[in-house]
Structures are given as C-alpha cells and as structure tokens.
Design a protein around this motif. Structure first.
Motif, PDB file in Angstrom:
ATOM      1  N   VAL A  64       0.816  -1.333   0.116  1.00 43.82           N
ATOM      2  CA  VAL A  64      -0.051  -0.027   0.001  1.00 43.82           C
ATOM      3  C   VAL A  64       0.977   1.201   0.217  1.00 43.82           C
ATOM      4  O   VAL A  64       0.485   2.063  -0.814  1.00 43.82           O
ATOM      5  N   ALA A  65       1.922   1.436   0.850  1.00 47.66           N
ATOM      6  CA  ALA A  65       2.756   2.419   0.950  1.00 47.66           C
ATOM      7  C   ALA A  65       3.410   2.495  -0.273  1.00 47.66           C
ATOM      8  O   ALA A  65       3.445   3.729  -1.080  1.00 47.66           O
ATOM      9  N   PHE A  66       3.808   1.588  -0.991  1.00 51.13           N
ATOM     10  CA  PHE A  66       4.695   1.621  -2.558  1.00 51.13           C
ATOM     11  C   PHE A  66       3.721   2.311  -3.427  1.00 51.13           C
ATOM     12  O   PHE A  66       4.038   3.027  -4.242  1.00 51.13           O
ATOM     13  N   ALA A  67       2.410   1.774  -3.480  1.00 54.34           N
ATOM     14  CA  ALA A  67       1.359   1.915  -4.548  1.00 54.34           C
ATOM     15  C   ALA A  67       1.060   3.566  -4.280  1.00 54.34           C
ATOM     16  O   ALA A  67       0.928   4.307  -5.342  1.00 54.34           O
ATOM     17  N   GLU A  68       0.781   4.088  -3.054  1.00 56.17           N
ATOM     18  CA  GLU A  68       0.699   5.407  -2.883  1.00 56.17           C
ATOM     19  C   GLU A  68       1.711   6.329  -3.209  1.00 56.17           C
ATOM     20  O   GLU A  68       1.382   7.230  -3.877  1.00 56.17           O
ATOM     21  N   ARG A  69       2.894   5.765  -3.113  1.00 55.05           N
ATOM     22  CA  ARG A  69       3.894   6.456  -3.351  1.00 55.05           C
ATOM     23  C   ARG A  69       4.215   6.824  -5.014  1.00 55.05           C
ATOM     24  O   ARG A  69       4.337   7.689  -5.627  1.00 55.05           O
ATOM     25  N   LEU A  70       3.855   5.348  -5.625  1.00 55.70           N
ATOM     26  CA  LEU A  70       3.854   5.482  -7.189  1.00 55.70           C
ATOM     27  C   LEU A  70       2.797   6.395  -7.783  1.00 55.70           C
ATOM     28  O   LEU A  70       2.868   7.251  -8.706  1.00 55.70           O
ATOM     29  N   ALA A  71       1.540   6.321  -6.910  1.00 61.90           N
ATOM     30  CA  ALA A  71       0.517   7.133  -7.545  1.00 61.90           C
ATOM     31  C   ALA A  71       0.778   8.636  -7.014  1.00 61.90           C
ATOM     32  O   ALA A  71       0.421   9.577  -8.176  1.00 61.90           O
ATOM     33  N   ARG A  72       1.530   9.081  -6.351  1.00 61.48           N
ATOM     34  CA  ARG A  72       1.996  10.552  -6.000  1.00 61.48           C
ATOM     35  C   ARG A  72       2.841  11.017  -7.074  1.00 61.48           C
ATOM     36  O   ARG A  72       2.495  11.968  -7.923  1.00 61.48           O
ATOM     37  N   ILE A  73       3.825  10.052  -7.405  1.00 60.52           N
ATOM     38  CA  ILE A  73       4.714  10.378  -8.529  1.00 60.52           C
ATOM     39  C   ILE A  73       4.044  10.567  -9.833  1.00 60.52           C
ATOM     40  O   ILE A  73       4.524  11.321 -10.725  1.00 60.52           O
ATOM     41  N   VAL A  78      -4.837   5.185  -6.930  1.00 55.57           N
ATOM     42  CA  VAL A  78      -4.655   3.772  -6.742  1.00 55.57           C
ATOM     43  C   VAL A  78      -6.181   3.423  -6.735  1.00 55.57           C
ATOM     44  O   VAL A  78      -6.912   3.897  -5.834  1.00 55.57           O
ATOM     45  N   PRO A  79      -6.841   2.394  -7.744  1.00 60.07           N
ATOM     46  CA  PRO A  79      -8.068   2.244  -7.721  1.00 60.07           C
ATOM     47  C   PRO A  79      -8.497   1.346  -6.409  1.00 60.07           C
ATOM     48  O   PRO A  79      -7.681   0.770  -5.715  1.00 60.07           O
ATOM     49  N   ASP A  80      -9.698   1.698  -5.909  1.00 56.16           N
ATOM     50  CA  ASP A  80     -10.247   1.389  -4.601  1.00 56.16           C
ATOM     51  C   ASP A  80     -10.059  -0.276  -4.497  1.00 56.16           C
ATOM     52  O   ASP A  80      -9.911  -0.901  -3.552  1.00 56.16           O
ATOM     53  N   GLU A  81     -10.358  -0.953  -5.554  1.00 54.42           N
ATOM     54  CA  GLU A  81     -10.469  -2.412  -5.507  1.00 54.42           C
ATOM     55  C   GLU A  81      -9.081  -3.108  -5.353  1.00 54.42           C
ATOM     56  O   GLU A  81      -9.211  -3.915  -4.802  1.00 54.42           O
ATOM     57  N   CYS A  82      -7.899  -2.290  -5.535  1.00 51.46           N
ATOM     58  CA  CYS A  82      -6.700  -2.700  -5.191  1.00 51.46           C
ATOM     59  C   CYS A  82      -6.274  -2.833  -3.552  1.00 51.46           C
ATOM     60  O   CYS A  82      -5.547  -3.617  -3.562  1.00 51.46           O
ATOM     61  N   PHE A  83      -7.219  -1.899  -2.896  1.00 49.83           N
ATOM     62  CA  PHE A  83      -6.684  -2.079  -1.567  1.00 49.83           C
ATOM     63  C   PHE A  83      -7.505  -3.310  -1.096  1.00 49.83           C
ATOM     64  O   PHE A  83      -7.383  -3.474   0.327  1.00 49.83           O
ATOM     65  N   ARG A  84      -8.406  -3.873  -1.783  1.00 47.67           N
ATOM     66  CA  ARG A  84      -9.049  -5.150  -1.100  1.00 47.67           C
ATOM     67  C   ARG A  84      -8.641  -6.719  -1.651  1.00 47.67           C
ATOM     68  O   ARG A  84      -9.062  -7.479  -1.065  1.00 47.67           O
ATOM     69  N   ASP A  85      -7.455  -6.265  -2.538  1.00 46.30           N
ATOM     70  CA  ASP A  85      -7.052  -7.717  -3.248  1.00 46.30           C
ATOM     71  C   ASP A  85      -5.582  -7.596  -3.465  1.00 46.30           C
ATOM     72  O   ASP A  85      -4.920  -6.604  -4.221  1.00 46.30           O
ATOM     73  N   LYS A  86      -4.567  -8.332  -2.930  1.00 43.91           N
ATOM     74  CA  LYS A  86      -3.354  -8.454  -2.969  1.00 43.91           C
ATOM     75  C   LYS A  86      -2.802  -8.570  -4.352  1.00 43.91           C
ATOM     76  O   LYS A  86      -2.085  -7.781  -4.709  1.00 43.91           O
ATOM     77  N   GLY A  87      -3.553  -9.502  -5.072  1.00 46.12           N
ATOM     78  CA  GLY A  87      -3.119  -9.813  -6.715  1.00 46.12           C
ATOM     79  C   GLY A  87      -3.183  -8.466  -7.457  1.00 46.12           C
ATOM     80  O   GLY A  87      -2.325  -8.124  -8.261  1.00 46.12           O
ATOM     81  N   LEU A  88      -4.406  -7.731  -7.262  1.00 54.67           N
ATOM     82  CA  LEU A  88      -4.694  -6.446  -7.971  1.00 54.67           C
ATOM     83  C   LEU A  88      -3.774  -5.308  -7.636  1.00 54.67           C
ATOM     84  O   LEU A  88      -3.016  -4.691  -8.584  1.00 54.67           O
ATOM     85  N   MET A  89      -3.240  -5.187  -6.461  1.00 58.25           N
ATOM     86  CA  MET A  89      -2.439  -4.281  -5.908  1.00 58.25           C
ATOM     87  C   MET A  89      -0.865  -4.478  -6.839  1.00 58.25           C
ATOM     88  O   MET A  89      -0.400  -3.632  -7.098  1.00 58.25           O
ATOM     89  N   SER A  90      -0.654  -5.717  -6.700  1.00 53.68           N
ATOM     90  CA  SER A  90       0.538  -6.180  -7.253  1.00 53.68           C
ATOM     91  C   SER A  90       0.631  -5.653  -8.822  1.00 53.68           C
ATOM     92  O   SER A  90       1.389  -5.306  -9.260  1.00 53.68           O
ATOM     93  N   LYS A  91      -0.450  -6.220  -9.579  1.00 54.10           N
ATOM     94  CA  LYS A  91      -0.840  -6.097 -11.008  1.00 54.10           C
ATOM     95  C   LYS A  91      -0.563  -4.454 -11.073  1.00 54.10           C
ATOM     96  O   LYS A  91       0.052  -3.793 -12.034  1.00 54.10           O
ATOM     97  N   TRP A  92      -1.278  -3.606 -10.368  1.00 55.37           N
ATOM     98  CA  TRP A  92      -1.299  -2.161 -10.351  1.00 55.37           C
ATOM     99  C   TRP A  92       0.311  -1.526 -10.334  1.00 55.37           C
ATOM    100  O   TRP A  92       0.742  -0.768 -10.930  1.00 55.37           O
ATOM    101  N   ILE A  93       0.913  -2.136  -9.015  1.00 51.92           N
ATOM    102  CA  ILE A  93       2.336  -1.624  -9.167  1.00 51.92           C
ATOM    103  C   ILE A  93       3.186  -1.826 -10.134  1.00 51.92           C
ATOM    104  O   ILE A  93       3.761  -1.089 -10.566  1.00 51.92           O
ATOM    105  N   ASP A  94       3.066  -3.310 -10.676  1.00 55.70           N
ATOM    106  CA  ASP A  94       3.871  -3.481 -11.953  1.00 55.70           C
ATOM    107  C   ASP A  94       3.652  -2.575 -12.886  1.00 55.70           C
ATOM    108  O   ASP A  94       4.420  -2.314 -13.649  1.00 55.70           O
ATOM    109  N   GLY A  95       2.330  -2.333 -13.419  1.00 53.77           N
ATOM    110  CA  GLY A  95       1.909  -1.451 -14.299  1.00 53.77           C
ATOM    111  C   GLY A  95       2.374  -0.138 -14.003  1.00 53.77           C
ATOM    112  O   GLY A  95       2.170   0.532 -15.142  1.00 53.77           O
ATOM    113  N   ASN A  96       2.810   0.331 -12.920  1.00 49.02           N
ATOM    114  CA  ASN A  96       3.008   1.885 -12.902  1.00 49.02           C
ATOM    115  C   ASN A  96       4.307   1.937 -12.172  1.00 49.02           C
ATOM    116  O   ASN A  96       4.688   3.134 -11.858  1.00 49.02           O
ATOM    117  N   LYS A  97       5.141   1.121 -12.311  1.00 50.38           N
ATOM    118  CA  LYS A  97       6.593   1.314 -12.117  1.00 50.38           C
ATOM    119  C   LYS A  97       7.317   2.380 -12.913  1.00 50.38           C
ATOM    120  O   LYS A  97       7.073   2.453 -14.080  1.00 50.38           O
TER     121      LYS A  97
END
Length: 97
Positions: A64-73, A78-97
C-alpha cells in the motif's frame, strides 16, 4: 397458563464469541442480535462459516505504501479495488513502476 415463547437472553460466552468473530471478519455485531439467544446463535453460525483467510488476500502495508508513493509520482489514484486484493495491488504496482 402463560406462554413460554419469550426470547432467552444471549449468554456471556455467546456474546464474547460473537464479538471475536465480528472482529475477525471485520463486520458489525448488531445490537438487536445480541438480545436473543437464537438470533445470536444463527449469526454466529453464519460468521463462523466465513473464510477467516480473507485477511490473507489483503495487500500488505508495504504494498500500500509503495503504491501510494507511485501514485503521487505518477499523479494518479490507486483504484479502490486494489486495496481489497493483494493480486490486484501487485498488478497495479507492476503496471505503474
């Protein structure tokens, strides 16, 4: 003769167990349910069947912390559904590195 159909009060053990289940399942324990032994028993049965491993599917605090940092940059949310599923959060992070 009087009818004995009065609702029996819930026992202290029932209430304690119901509160523990509510905490585990992150749900509310309705006050009305706590007033009747049968209602509370049915609520407990339903909550006990819920998957306690659902917590394992939530993203970690580091994700969550890493995704929020990426989102600020990237200046995007970060889509709300990512906060409810580890897999979705991982995919979002990978797509936004």
């Amino acid at each position: 003769m009087e009818s004995t159909t009065q609702a029996l009060p819930a026992t202290p053990k029932q209430i304690a167990y119901a509160r523990a289940l509510a905490l585990r399942n992150q749900t509310l324990l309705p006050w009305e349910i706590q007033q009747d032994r049968r209602s509370l028993s049915a609520w407990i049965d339903a909550q006990a069947k819920m998957n306690p491993g659902a917590q394992d599917s939530l993203p970690t605090s580091k994700q969550v912390a890493f995704a929020e940092r990426l989102a600020r940059i990237k200046r995007r949310a970060v889509p709300d559904e990512c906060f409810r599923d580890k897999g979705l959060m991982s995919k979002w992070i990978d797509g936004n590195k």
